[in-house]
Design an enzyme around this catalytic site. Structure first.
Site, PDB file in Angstrom:
ATOM      1  N   VAL A 203      -5.480  -3.118   0.801  1.00  0.00           N
ATOM      2  CA  VAL A 203      -6.555  -2.478   1.522  1.00  0.00           C
ATOM      3  C   VAL A 203      -7.430  -3.482   2.428  1.00  0.00           C
ATOM      4  CG1 VAL A 203      -8.433  -0.621   1.702  1.00  0.00           C
ATOM      5  CG2 VAL A 203      -6.418  -0.629  -0.087  1.00  0.00           C
TER       6      VAL A 203
ATOM      7  N   LYS B  27      -4.062   3.554   2.305  1.00  0.00           N
ATOM      8  CA  LYS B  27      -5.201   2.917   1.965  1.00  0.00           C
ATOM      9  C   LYS B  27      -6.298   3.816   1.549  1.00  0.00           C
ATOM     10  CE  LYS B  27      -3.808  -0.953   4.860  1.00  0.00           C
ATOM     11  NZ  LYS B  27      -3.786  -1.355   6.412  1.00  0.00           N
TER      12      LYS B  27
ATOM     13  N   ASP C 182      -0.239   4.383   7.573  1.00  0.00           N
ATOM     14  CA  ASP C 182      -0.879   3.161   6.782  1.00  0.00           C
ATOM     15  C   ASP C 182      -2.483   3.339   6.364  1.00  0.00           C
ATOM     16  OD1 ASP C 182      -0.423   0.150   6.032  1.00  0.00           O
ATOM     17  OD2 ASP C 182      -2.230   0.290   7.478  1.00  0.00           O
TER      18      ASP C 182
ATOM     19  N   GLU D 210      -5.775  -5.810  -4.181  1.00  0.00           N
ATOM     20  CA  GLU D 210      -6.961  -6.099  -3.170  1.00  0.00           C
ATOM     21  C   GLU D 210      -6.464  -6.070  -1.692  1.00  0.00           C
ATOM     22  OE1 GLU D 210     -10.173  -5.420  -1.903  1.00  0.00           O
ATOM     23  OE2 GLU D 210     -10.770  -6.264  -3.662  1.00  0.00           O
TER      24      GLU D 210
ATOM     25  N   GLY E  10      -6.793  -6.143   4.085  1.00  0.00           N
ATOM     26  CA  GLY E  10      -6.434  -7.650   4.019  1.00  0.00           C
ATOM     27  C   GLY E  10      -7.224  -8.329   3.455  1.00  0.00           C
TER      28      GLY E  10
ATOM     29  N   LYS F 150       0.842  -1.257   0.039  1.00  0.00           N
ATOM     30  CA  LYS F 150       0.185  -0.038   0.002  1.00  0.00           C
ATOM     31  C   LYS F 150       0.866   1.143  -0.045  1.00  0.00           C
ATOM     32  CE  LYS F 150       0.035  -1.837   4.465  1.00  0.00           C
ATOM     33  NZ  LYS F 150      -0.419  -3.128   4.915  1.00  0.00           N
TER      34      LYS F 150
ATOM     35  N   GLU G 265       4.724  -3.467  14.034  1.00  0.00           N
ATOM     36  CA  GLU G 265       6.050  -3.652  13.739  1.00  0.00           C
ATOM     37  C   GLU G 265       7.067  -3.019  15.025  1.00  0.00           C
ATOM     38  OE1 GLU G 265       7.250  -4.768  10.772  1.00  0.00           O
ATOM     39  OE2 GLU G 265       5.120  -5.084   9.782  1.00  0.00           O
TER      40      GLU G 265
ATOM     41  N   GLY H  34       2.966  -9.661  17.204  1.00  0.00           N
ATOM     42  CA  GLY H  34       3.336  -9.670  15.611  1.00  0.00           C
ATOM     43  C   GLY H  34       2.183  -8.713  14.837  1.00  0.00           C
TER      44      GLY H  34
ATOM     45  N   GLY I 148      -2.398 -10.434   8.395  1.00  0.00           N
ATOM     46  CA  GLY I 148      -2.077 -12.038   8.683  1.00  0.00           C
ATOM     47  C   GLY I 148      -1.842 -12.747   7.437  1.00  0.00           C
TER      48      GLY I 148
HETATM   49  N1  LIG Z   1       1.555  -8.996   7.005  1.00  0.00           N
HETATM   50  C1  LIG Z   1       0.513  -8.408   6.426  1.00  0.00           C
HETATM   51  O1  LIG Z   1      -0.684  -9.064   7.183  1.00  0.00           O
HETATM   52  C2  LIG Z   1       0.209  -7.457   5.499  1.00  0.00           C
HETATM   53  C3  LIG Z   1      -1.410  -7.148   5.077  1.00  0.00           C
HETATM   54  C4  LIG Z   1      -1.474  -6.484   3.855  1.00  0.00           C
HETATM   55  C5  LIG Z   1      -0.429  -5.926   3.038  1.00  0.00           C
HETATM   56  N2  LIG Z   1       0.638  -6.354   3.545  1.00  0.00           N
HETATM   57  C6  LIG Z   1       1.907  -5.853   2.644  1.00  0.00           C
HETATM   58  O2  LIG Z   1       2.536  -6.980   1.986  1.00  0.00           O
HETATM   59  C7  LIG Z   1       3.910  -6.652   1.774  1.00  0.00           C
HETATM   60  C8  LIG Z   1       4.756  -7.735   2.426  1.00  0.00           C
HETATM   61  O3  LIG Z   1       4.660  -7.835   4.064  1.00  0.00           O
HETATM   62  P1  LIG Z   1       4.947  -9.056   5.031  1.00  0.00           P
HETATM   63  O4  LIG Z   1       4.202  -8.759   5.967  1.00  0.00           O
HETATM   64  O5  LIG Z   1       4.746 -10.352   4.149  1.00  0.00           O
HETATM   65  O6  LIG Z   1       6.651  -8.738   4.984  1.00  0.00           O
HETATM   66  P2  LIG Z   1       7.699  -9.648   5.548  1.00  0.00           P
HETATM   67  O7  LIG Z   1       6.932 -10.657   6.436  1.00  0.00           O
HETATM   68  O8  LIG Z   1       8.430  -8.676   6.382  1.00  0.00           O
HETATM   69  O9  LIG Z   1       8.038 -10.269   4.458  1.00  0.00           O
HETATM   70  C9  LIG Z   1       8.924  -9.365   3.498  1.00  0.00           C
HETATM   71  C10 LIG Z   1       9.490 -10.382   2.443  1.00  0.00           C
HETATM   72  O10 LIG Z   1      10.026  -9.333   1.521  1.00  0.00           O
HETATM   73  C11 LIG Z   1      11.284  -9.785   1.110  1.00  0.00           C
HETATM   74  N3  LIG Z   1      12.309  -8.865   0.832  1.00  0.00           N
HETATM   75  C12 LIG Z   1      12.267  -7.535   1.397  1.00  0.00           C
HETATM   76  N4  LIG Z   1      13.171  -6.688   0.628  1.00  0.00           N
HETATM   77  C13 LIG Z   1      13.385  -7.253  -0.624  1.00  0.00           C
HETATM   78  C14 LIG Z   1      13.966  -7.143  -1.642  1.00  0.00           C
HETATM   79  N5  LIG Z   1      14.790  -5.878  -1.847  1.00  0.00           N
HETATM   80  N6  LIG Z   1      14.113  -7.939  -2.604  1.00  0.00           N
HETATM   81  C15 LIG Z   1      13.615  -9.051  -2.593  1.00  0.00           C
HETATM   82  N7  LIG Z   1      12.839  -9.546  -1.458  1.00  0.00           N
HETATM   83  C16 LIG Z   1      12.737  -8.542  -0.580  1.00  0.00           C
HETATM   84  C17 LIG Z   1      11.771 -10.633   2.263  1.00  0.00           C
HETATM   85  O11 LIG Z   1      12.957 -11.234   2.176  1.00  0.00           O
HETATM   86  P3  LIG Z   1      13.718 -12.208   3.062  1.00  0.00           P
HETATM   87  O12 LIG Z   1      12.715 -13.165   3.387  1.00  0.00           O
HETATM   88  O13 LIG Z   1      14.822 -12.612   2.475  1.00  0.00           O
HETATM   89  O14 LIG Z   1      13.974 -11.284   4.155  1.00  0.00           O
HETATM   90  C18 LIG Z   1      10.625 -11.097   2.903  1.00  0.00           C
HETATM   91  O15 LIG Z   1      10.528 -12.526   2.128  1.00  0.00           O
HETATM   92  C19 LIG Z   1       4.076  -5.246   2.432  1.00  0.00           C
HETATM   93  O16 LIG Z   1       4.381  -4.162   1.602  1.00  0.00           O
HETATM   94  C20 LIG Z   1       3.089  -4.990   3.644  1.00  0.00           C
HETATM   95  O17 LIG Z   1       2.903  -3.747   3.854  1.00  0.00           O
HETATM   96  C21 LIG Z   1       1.008  -7.121   4.745  1.00  0.00           C
END
Ligand SMILES: NC(=O)c1ccc[n+]([C@@H]2O[C@H](COP(=O)([O-])OP(=O)(O)OC[C@H]3O[C@@H](n4cnc5c(N)ncnc54)[C@H](OP(=O)(O)O)[C@@H]3O)[C@@H](O)[C@H]2O)c1
Length: 416
Positions: free
Chosen positions: A127, A200, A196, A124, A129, A100, A185, A182, A298
C-alpha cells in the site's frame, strides 16, 4: 535493527522491480546482516545480474529450507503468491508480501492462518509503496478512533491525470507515456480501472477500522473515461481530477468505502500530489488531520518498504489488527454523495433515484450534470455508466453549490 540476529537468512520470491529493489537495499545497508539464501524466479531463459547459483525455479527449494528465517514474496503472479504465502504461514514462518491483489482477495483467511499457526505476515509495500501507512494505522493509531482515511494510492493513474493537466495530453497519449516510462503495465486495467486502489483500500480498512472487506464490496470507478474536458471543468472551480480511495466513518459508526475520480480543490493536500507520487490523509478523532506523501512505486522505494517489514519482523513485530477487537463500525454504503457527470451527447443517464439532478452545461459533444446519489445506487448503475463512457467524479456539497452559481447564467435545469 540492533535486535536482528546476525545469522538471519532470507528467501526471496521474485527478482523483478521489487525483488531487485530489496536485494539492492540489503546489499547497501551494511548493518542489515542478512544473508540471501536464494531467490526463486520463473523464467529460466532470462539473463540475470547475479550468479545462476543464486536462483531456483522451484518455490519448494526455499519453502522447505529450514535454515531460512524469513521470506519475501515479491512475485507478479497472485495465485502463486497465495500458494507461497499460505504454505509459509501454515509452517508458522515469517513472510513479507507486496502483492496487494492477493492480499486483498484473501485477507480474512491469511489473518486466521497467522493466528492458528503462529506465523507472521507483513505487507507495508503493498500500500502506497514507500509510504509507511499500514504501520502508522496499525501501531500508532491502534487505540485512537479514525474518522477518515483517504488517498491517492495508484501512481499510474495519478501520472496520467497529471500529464493530461500539465501538458494538455489526451488520455490515450498520457497512458502511452506512462507505459513507455514503466509507470503503467501493458494491460493498464488494474491501475486505471481503480482495481489496484480498491485492493489497497481493503488493506487500509482492516487496520484503520477493523473490518475485512472484499474488493467487490467497494464502489469502484476508474479514470479510463476521463477526458480533457473534465480537467477543464475542474479548473473552473479551482480543482483537479484525482483518483481518490476513501474510507469514511459517520457519527453513527457507519463506514462508507469508495474509489472514485474526485474533483479535489487547491485547498486539499491531495491537489498537490502529482505524477507517480502517492499521498494519504488521515483524520484521527483527537490528533487532527495528518498527511503522508511519498513515492508509491519503483524499485528502491518499494524495496525500502519491504526491508522495513523484514527488519521489523526479525525484531518480533507482527500486526495485531487492534481495531478488530473494538468492532463497533459496520459497512454502510447508503451514504449519499454529490457527483459530477459528463455524459456524451449520444448517451443518456440511466433511471436511478437521482436527487438534485442539475444540467449545468451542454456542448455539442456532451451534457454536464451534478447530482446526489447513494453509494449503493452508484454501484448498481456503474456498469451502465462505464459502458456508455459517462465520466463521473465525486464533488463536495460546497462544490456543487459553487458549480450551480458559476453556471447559473446557463440556466441550469433541475430535473428532480
Ligand atoms: N513495481 C512496483 O513498484 C510495486 C509496488 C508495490 C507493490 N508491487 C507488487 O510487488 C509484486 C512484484 O512486482 P514487480 O513490479 O516486482 O513485478 P515484476 O517486475 O514483473 O517481477 C515479477 C517477478 O516475479 C517473478 N515471478 C512471476 N511469476 C512467478 C512464479 N510463478 N514463480 C516464481 N516467480 C515468479 C518473475 O520471475 P522472472 O524474473 O523469471 O520473470 C519476476 O522476477 C507484485 O505483486 C506487485 O503488485 C509492485
Amino acid at each position: 535493527m540492533s535486535n536482528i540476529q546476525s545469522n538471519s537468512r532470507i528467501g526471496i520470491f521474485g527478482f523483478g522491480c521489487v525483488g531487485q529493489g530489496l536485494y539492492d537495499v540489503l546489499q547497501t545497508i551494511e548493518q542489515a546482516g542478512i544473508e540471501v539464501a536464494g531467490i526463486c524466479v520463473k523464467d529460466k531463459e532470462k539473463p540475470r545480474s547475479l550468479p545462476a547459483s543464486t536462483f531456483t525455479y522451484n518455490p519448494q527449494d526455499l519453502l522447505q529450507d529450514e535454515s531460512i528465517t524469513i521470506f519475501a514474496e515479491l512475485i507478479s503472479d497472485a495465485d502463486e503468491a497465495y500458494s507461497i504465502v499460505t504454505q509459509a504461514l501454515k509452517a508458522g514462518k515469517t513472510i513479507v508480501s507486496a502483492n496487494k491483489k492477493m492480499l486483498a482477495s484473501h485477507l480474512p483467511e491469511l489473518i486466521e492462518l497467522q493466528h492458528n499457526y503462529n506465523g507472521t505476515l507483513l505487507y507495508e509495500a503493498a500500500v502506497g509503496g514507500s509510504i509507511p501507512i499500514i504501520r502508522t494505522l496499525e501501531s500508532y493509531y491502534s487505540s485512537e478512533p479514525l474518522q477518515q482515511v483517504s488517498g491517492i494510492l495508484n501512481g499510474s493513474s495519478n501520472f496520467i491525470l497529471s500529464k493530461m493537466e500539465s501538458e494538455g495530453l489526451s488520455y490515450s497519449l498520457a497512458l502511452q507515456q506512462a507505459q513507455e516510462l514503466g509507470f503503467a503495465e501493458t494491460d493498464p486495467t488494474l491501475d486505471v480501472g481503480g482495481f489496484d486502489s480498491v485492493n489497497k483500500l481493503c488493506l487500509i480498512t482492516a487496520h484503520a477500522f477493523g473490518l475485512t472487506i472484499t474488493p467487490e464490496q467497494i464502489l469502484r470507478f476508474g479514470i479510463d473515461t476521463v477526458r480533457k474536458e473534465d480537467l477543464e471543468f475542474a479548473k473552473t472551480i479551482n480543482a483537479r481530477v484525482r483518483l481518490v480511495a476513501s474510507a469514511e466513518v459517520n457519527p453513527e459508526d457507519e463506514l462508507s468505502l469508495r474509489v472514485l475520480p474526485t474533483l479535489v480543490t487547491d485547498q486539499k493536500e491531495l491537489y498537490h500530489v502529482t505524477n507517480e507520487t502517492n499521498g494519504v490523509t488521515i483524520d484521527p478523532v483527537f490528533a487532527g488531520q495528518q498527511f503522508i506523501k511519498g513515492l508509491g512505486a519503483g524499485s528502491r522505494p518499494t524495496g525500502s518498504a519491504v526491508w522495513a517489514d523484514v527488519s521489523a519482523a526479525l525484531s518480533g513485530y507482527r500486526y495485531s489488527y487492534p481495531k478488530t477487537a473494538v468492532k463497533t463500525i459496520a459497512l454502510n454504503q447508503d451514504k449519499k454523495i454529490d457527483i459530477y457527470l459528463r455524459c456524451p451527447a449520444d448517451s443518456s443517464l440511466p433511471e436511478a433515484n437521482w436527487e438534485n439532478l442539475v444540467k449545468v452545461q451542454e456542448t455539442g459533444e456532451a451534457i454536464y450534470f451534478t447530482a446526489i446519489l447513494p453509494v449503493s445506487e452508484l454501484q448498481n448503475i456503474s456498469s451502465y455508466l462505464a459502458g456508455k463512457q459517462i465520466f463521473i467524479a465525486e464533488i463536495t456539497a460546497e462544490q456543487a453549490m459553487d458549480i450551480a452559481l458559476k453556471f447559473s447564467e446557463n440556466e441550469a435545469v433541475v430535473y428532480s
